[in-house]
Design a protein around this motif. Structure first.
Motif, PDB file in Angstrom:
ATOM      1  N   ALA A  59       0.839  -1.206   0.000  1.00 47.79           N
ATOM      2  CA  ALA A  59       0.000   0.000   0.000  1.00 47.79           C
ATOM      3  C   ALA A  59       0.876   1.259   0.000  1.00 47.79           C
ATOM      4  O   ALA A  59       0.655   2.187  -0.797  1.00 47.79           O
ATOM      5  N   THR A  60       1.881   1.256   0.857  1.00 46.98           N
ATOM      6  CA  THR A  60       2.742   2.436   0.954  1.00 46.98           C
ATOM      7  C   THR A  60       3.428   2.734  -0.366  1.00 46.98           C
ATOM      8  O   THR A  60       3.611   3.890  -0.749  1.00 46.98           O
ATOM      9  N   HIS A  93       0.858   8.466  -3.055  1.00 50.35           N
ATOM     10  CA  HIS A  93       1.648   9.653  -3.436  1.00 50.35           C
ATOM     11  C   HIS A  93       2.477  10.044  -2.233  1.00 50.35           C
ATOM     12  O   HIS A  93       2.046   9.877  -1.091  1.00 50.35           O
ATOM     13  N   SER A  94       3.667  10.574  -2.477  1.00 54.26           N
ATOM     14  CA  SER A  94       4.575  10.808  -1.355  1.00 54.26           C
ATOM     15  C   SER A  94       3.989  11.785  -0.333  1.00 54.26           C
ATOM     16  O   SER A  94       4.247  11.662   0.860  1.00 54.26           O
ATOM     17  N   PRO A 138      -3.992   5.292  -6.482  1.00 54.68           N
ATOM     18  CA  PRO A 138      -2.703   4.591  -6.556  1.00 54.68           C
ATOM     19  C   PRO A 138      -1.808   5.147  -7.662  1.00 54.68           C
ATOM     20  O   PRO A 138      -2.301   5.523  -8.729  1.00 54.68           O
ATOM     21  N   THR A 139      -0.539   5.184  -7.396  1.00 48.45           N
ATOM     22  CA  THR A 139       0.406   5.702  -8.382  1.00 48.45           C
ATOM     23  C   THR A 139       1.636   4.812  -8.429  1.00 48.45           C
ATOM     24  O   THR A 139       2.020   4.212  -7.426  1.00 48.45           O
ATOM     25  N   VAL A 151       4.522   6.068  -9.317  1.00 50.15           N
ATOM     26  CA  VAL A 151       5.614   7.020  -9.448  1.00 50.15           C
ATOM     27  C   VAL A 151       6.835   6.570  -8.645  1.00 50.15           C
ATOM     28  O   VAL A 151       7.970   6.732  -9.088  1.00 50.15           O
ATOM     29  N   GLU A 152       6.580   5.934  -7.507  1.00 52.23           N
ATOM     30  CA  GLU A 152       7.702   5.464  -6.694  1.00 52.23           C
ATOM     31  C   GLU A 152       8.453   4.348  -7.411  1.00 52.23           C
ATOM     32  O   GLU A 152       9.673   4.253  -7.330  1.00 52.23           O
ATOM     33  N   TYR A 153       7.679   3.463  -8.080  1.00 49.22           N
ATOM     34  CA  TYR A 153       8.331   2.374  -8.815  1.00 49.22           C
ATOM     35  C   TYR A 153       9.219   2.931  -9.903  1.00 49.22           C
ATOM     36  O   TYR A 153      10.333   2.469 -10.127  1.00 49.22           O
ATOM     37  N   ARG A 154       8.672   3.975 -10.590  1.00 49.96           N
ATOM     38  CA  ARG A 154       9.464   4.590 -11.651  1.00 49.96           C
ATOM     39  C   ARG A 154      10.754   5.162 -11.068  1.00 49.96           C
ATOM     40  O   ARG A 154      11.828   4.990 -11.616  1.00 49.96           O
TER      41      ARG A 154
END
Lengths: 293, 392
Positions: A51-52, A56-57, A72-73, A75-78
């Motif tokens: 989930a974390t 979004h940050s 959900p995004t 963006v962190e994975y990217r």
């Protein structure tokens, strides 16, 4: 007065007045509740990790924190994939594959030898091997660092494969020794009288029978290899040679803790283990059963 | 094709010394001969067989197959076939893969393998089971499959290590027949290890009786039964087993002649007289010279007669038990020297607990020296005469 009847008179006496079927149902429900609590304890951190990684940050630090990411995004994975994670991932896969191969091969050959060949004091030897498994990795890694530096194996994947195999092999060898003892020797003898050499009998007859044991050893060594941290942290100093565990730790060493990226990388880290275990778990039980653990 | 053992000895190192499992066995199995190794458990018969197969290395002695010394040859180079007690089919291979495995290691092509395996399976009447796994077969089918695996290549000799001991009585008889059929068909020496004397007697051309690592004697089943060479063979062969009473040697007529001439006397040359329980009987002497004054007189339950009148028999005893064995009854009598077994007709009516008098047909009696245990006299001396192996 028997013990049972004195219980029936106590404060829990009502329990014994319930019909047996009801007692069974209640016991069942209580056991399931217990199981559910344990499951939540185990699964919630994993859920929280996933989930974390999808928040979004800026949502990460709102209070109260939502349980589900509403938007959900990835963006962190990217962000994670832009770091050296891919390199680390490749390293981890290579190192794990190497350790699994090396451990399984050595443990199978060694276990066969211990079970079948006439080696003096082999029983004592086989039992003492297990002792090698008791050493904490940190105890091994300093002497290893000194050795490996002499051999020029610092910061090399073959080096870490060798080093980590030292921790996986003792137990695996012991397991295969136990396993081969459950394979009837007469099968190989019959193959040998029938015309096959000892090695051929080993490959054609003993190996297929020992497959569950080998799979158990493969899973066991994979689990150790995939999550290895102590020995790699000492033997691998160059970040291009890092494995994922070291990479994950590096996210916290920056000025701020990048929770989103840590969790995204962790999720990527856990996925292969999950599938590996999911498909092979029935073999590990078979293997352990043969080892009489 | 022959199998020859010369002074085969196998000993194991055990804490505090060594244990001799096989002690100097000499054995020759001729062309297409069926020889059984029989003896109580732990007598070394399986070890002997495993030495022949190459699975054990003999401590000393020589093994020859077809005249060729194979004592130090690896088992896979000996060209033998062996059947194991636990059948030893490979559970991860189908029946046809099992049967064809010896061909596979010989590098036979898959097509030929399939053909030969099918042919072998047809001989054993399991051709319809070729695609099954051993786990799906019944006990008898597994035995037949294991037999098919041994005949699929052309082995120099067959070795069988108690292959029937895990089968039930009815199946045993059936598979026994199959083994004999295979033996007649392939015409190769067969060495068959069993602890079951009935099995050995019914299948073999010759039976080698072993005890304590020693070969007690080798002879045809009839010879073993009618002319046992020593007390061990006498008591081991035959069911119910032979009765023994203790007696004294009174005289041996040609004792002097023998010792003076130095040559071995022929059977029937002399007589010996023994006494037991105030009876005196005279029997023919054998080639073995009596060494001690005490002898044991043996007679089979089949030749025992029971009498109500105490004067009719040699000695008296209490009838303890009568049980049915097939169409006859087995009576157990507590005699002066212990238990006496007698086969009596179905019509025998005496009840348990009564005193009976025991007699037996002298012509079927055997006298064994108490020291050497070898046969020194017997009622019948015509027919084949067996020299005791361990005449010391």
């Amino acid at each position: 007065m028997s013990i049972a009847s004195s219980w029936e008179d106590g404060p829990l006496g009502f329990w014994y007045e319930l019909p047996y079927q009801t007692q069974k149902k209640i016991k069942n429900v209580l056991l399931n509740v217990l199981l559910a609590i344990v499951l939540v304890l185990i699964l919630f951190p994993i859920y929280w990790m996933i989930a974390t990684s999808l928040f979004h940050s800026n949502d990460l630090f709102t209070l109260p924190m939502p349980l589900f990411p509403s938007d959900p995004t990835f963006v962190e994975y990217r962000a994670v994939l832009e770091t050296e994670v891919v390199q680390w991932y490749t390293n981890t896969v290579l190192v794990s594959a190497g350790i699994v191969l090396l451990t399984t091969t050595a443990a199978t050959l060694g276990g066969y030898g211990l079970a079948r060949l006439d080696i003096p004091y082999k029983k004592t030897f086989a039992r003492v091997i297990l002792f090698g498994y008791m050493f904490p990795p940190i105890l091994l890694s300093i002497p290893m660092f000194i050795f490996w530096r002499q051999l020029g194996l610092i910061n090399s994947l073959p080096g870490i494969i060798l080093a980590q195999t030292a921790t996986t092999l003792p137990f695996s060898l012991w397991l295969m020794w136990q396993f081969f003892q459950t394979v009837p020797y007469s099968l190989e003898e019959s193959a040998m009288v029938g015309g096959s050499s000892r090695f051929r009998a080993f490959v054609d007859v003993a190996l297929p029978m020992a497959k569950p044991g080998m799979i158990a050893v493969a899973i066991f060594s994979f689990a150790i290899a995939w999550g290895a941290y102590t020995i790699p942290s000492i033997l691998l100093t160059d970040s291009s040679k890092w494995v994922l565990t070291l990479g994950l730790a590096s996210f916290t060493e920056a000025e701020s803790v990048l929770w989103g990226q840590i969790m995204a990388a962790s999720t990527l880290f856990v996925l292969p283990t999950f599938f590996f275990m999911y498909y092979l778990q029935k073999y590990i039980l078979e293997g352990f059963r043969a080892g009489r653990i | 094709m022959t199998v020859e053992l010369t002074a085969l000895t196998k000993s194991y190192d055990i804490p505090g010394g060594e244990e001799i499992a096989v002690n100097g066995i000499d054995l020759e199995v001729g062309e297409d001969e069926f020889v059984s190794l029989v003896g109580p458990s732990g007598c070394g018969k399986s070890t002997t067989l495993r030495c022949i197969a190459g699975l054990e290395t003999p401590t000393s002695g020589e093994i020859r197959i077809n005249g060729e010394d194979v004592t130090d040859t690896a088992p896979n180079k000996r060209g033998l076939a062996m059947m194991f007690q636990d059948i030893a089919l490979y559970p991860h291979m189908t029946v046809w893969e099992n049967i064809a495995y010896p061909l596979k290691v010989r590098g036979v092509s898959e097509d030929d393998r399939h053909e030969e395996a099918t042919a072998a399976a047809e001989v054993m009447r399991i051709a319809d089971l070729l695609d099954k796994y051993p786990g799906e077969l019944s006990g008898g089918q597994r035995q037949r499959c294991a037999l098919a695996r041994t005949i699929v290549y052309d082995p120099k000799a067959f070795l069988m290590d108690e292959p029937l001991s895990d089968l039930d009585a009815k199946l045993k008889v059936a598979v026994r027949k199959e083994i004999q059929r295979v033996h007649d068909r392939v015409e190769r020496p067969t060495i068959y290890v069993t602890h079951d004397q009935a099995e050995a007697l019914s299948m073999s051309d010759r039976v080698a009786v072993m005890n304590d690592g020693e070969l007690m004697g080798i002879a045809t089943p009839d010879e073993h039964y009618n002319f046992p060479a020593n007390k061990f063979i006498a008591s081991f062969i035959g069911n119910p087993s032979m009765n023994f009473v203790t007696g004294q040697l009174l005289s041996s007529s040609d004792r002097e002649e023998r010792s003076s001439s130095g040559s071995r006397a022929k059977p029937g040359d002399g007589t010996i007289t023994v006494e037991f329980h105030d009876n005196e009987i005279e029997l023919g002497a054998t080639v073995n010279e009596p060494r001690s004054e005490t002898v044991e007189i043996g007679f089979r339950p089949e030749v025992v007669d029971l009498h109500a009148d105490p004067d009719e028999g040699y000695f008296e005893g209490t009838l303890e038990l009568i049980e049915r064995i097939g169409d006859r009854r087995l009576a157990t009598i507590q005699g002066p020297d212990g238990e006496i077994r007698a086969m009596v007709p179905d019509s025998y009516t005496a009840s348990e607990g009564t005193q009976v008098s025991v007699s037996f047909d002298e012509r079927d009696a055997h006298v064994f020296d108490d020291g050497t245990k070898n046969v020194v006299g017997r009622g019948r001396t015509e027919g084949a005469e067996i020299t005791a192996e361990s005449s010391s």
